[in-house]
Design a protein around this motif. Sequence first.
Motif, PDB file in Angstrom:
ATOM      1  N   ASP A 145       5.421 -12.656  -3.741  1.00 31.27           N
ATOM      2  CA  ASP A 145       4.478 -13.135  -4.754  1.00 31.27           C
ATOM      3  C   ASP A 145       3.202 -12.301  -4.830  1.00 31.27           C
ATOM      4  N   SER A 146       2.944 -11.446  -3.839  1.00 30.78           N
ATOM      5  CA  SER A 146       1.731 -10.627  -3.872  1.00 30.78           C
ATOM      6  C   SER A 146       1.984  -9.226  -4.429  1.00 30.78           C
ATOM      7  N   LEU A 147       3.227  -8.868  -4.714  1.00 32.57           N
ATOM      8  CA  LEU A 147       3.532  -7.511  -5.157  1.00 32.57           C
ATOM      9  C   LEU A 147       3.046  -7.228  -6.577  1.00 32.57           C
ATOM     10  N   ARG A 169       4.881   7.277  -5.208  1.00 31.93           N
ATOM     11  CA  ARG A 169       5.849   6.290  -5.688  1.00 31.93           C
ATOM     12  C   ARG A 169       6.360   5.494  -4.493  1.00 31.93           C
ATOM     13  N   LEU A 170       6.229   4.186  -4.589  1.00 32.02           N
ATOM     14  CA  LEU A 170       6.745   3.287  -3.560  1.00 32.02           C
ATOM     15  C   LEU A 170       7.797   2.399  -4.196  1.00 32.02           C
ATOM     16  N   PHE A 171       8.875   2.151  -3.451  1.00 28.61           N
ATOM     17  CA  PHE A 171       9.931   1.290  -3.946  1.00 28.61           C
ATOM     18  C   PHE A 171      10.353   0.334  -2.834  1.00 28.61           C
ATOM     19  N   ILE A 218       5.851  -3.214 -10.199  1.00 26.42           N
ATOM     20  CA  ILE A 218       6.607  -3.657 -11.365  1.00 26.42           C
ATOM     21  C   ILE A 218       7.970  -4.125 -10.879  1.00 26.42           C
ATOM     22  N   THR A 219       8.406  -5.284 -11.361  1.00 26.29           N
ATOM     23  CA  THR A 219       9.683  -5.850 -10.956  1.00 26.29           C
ATOM     24  C   THR A 219      10.813  -5.265 -11.798  1.00 26.29           C
ATOM     25  N   GLY A 222      14.585  -4.047  -7.532  1.00 27.82           N
ATOM     26  CA  GLY A 222      13.511  -4.332  -6.581  1.00 27.82           C
ATOM     27  C   GLY A 222      12.150  -4.223  -7.233  1.00 27.82           C
ATOM     28  N   TYR A 223      11.208  -3.615  -6.512  1.00 26.27           N
ATOM     29  CA  TYR A 223       9.835  -3.484  -6.977  1.00 26.27           C
ATOM     30  C   TYR A 223       9.405  -2.027  -6.856  1.00 26.27           C
ATOM     31  N   GLU A 224       8.669  -1.540  -7.863  1.00 28.21           N
ATOM     32  CA  GLU A 224       8.231  -0.154  -7.850  1.00 28.21           C
ATOM     33  C   GLU A 224       6.745  -0.072  -8.166  1.00 28.21           C
ATOM     34  N   LEU A 225       6.057   0.841  -7.457  1.00 31.88           N
ATOM     35  CA  LEU A 225       4.640   1.095  -7.683  1.00 31.88           C
ATOM     36  C   LEU A 225       4.462   2.592  -7.846  1.00 31.88           C
TER      37      LEU A 225
END
Length: 65
Positions: A16-18, A44-46, A24-25, A29-32
């Motif tokens: 919930d904090s991502l 880039r983080l995944f 971005i969902t 998964g989630y990517e930044l």
Amino acid sequence: MTFEDAYFKQKVLKHDSLEPFGFITSEKGYELRKPLMAEGLEARLFIDLEGKLTGQVVDIDFDES
């Protein structure tokens, strides 16, 4: 063992904090993505659905890490 594995081994993922942090969902998964101080580079983080984190620095002009 990668740096990410070692650093986050004892951490607990709080899904919930991502998004408020900027991730971005997606279905995978989630990517930044964040630009770095050096022009033309991007961090880039995944985080996959199992909670495994991978990261890389990419040259945006050539899309190479």
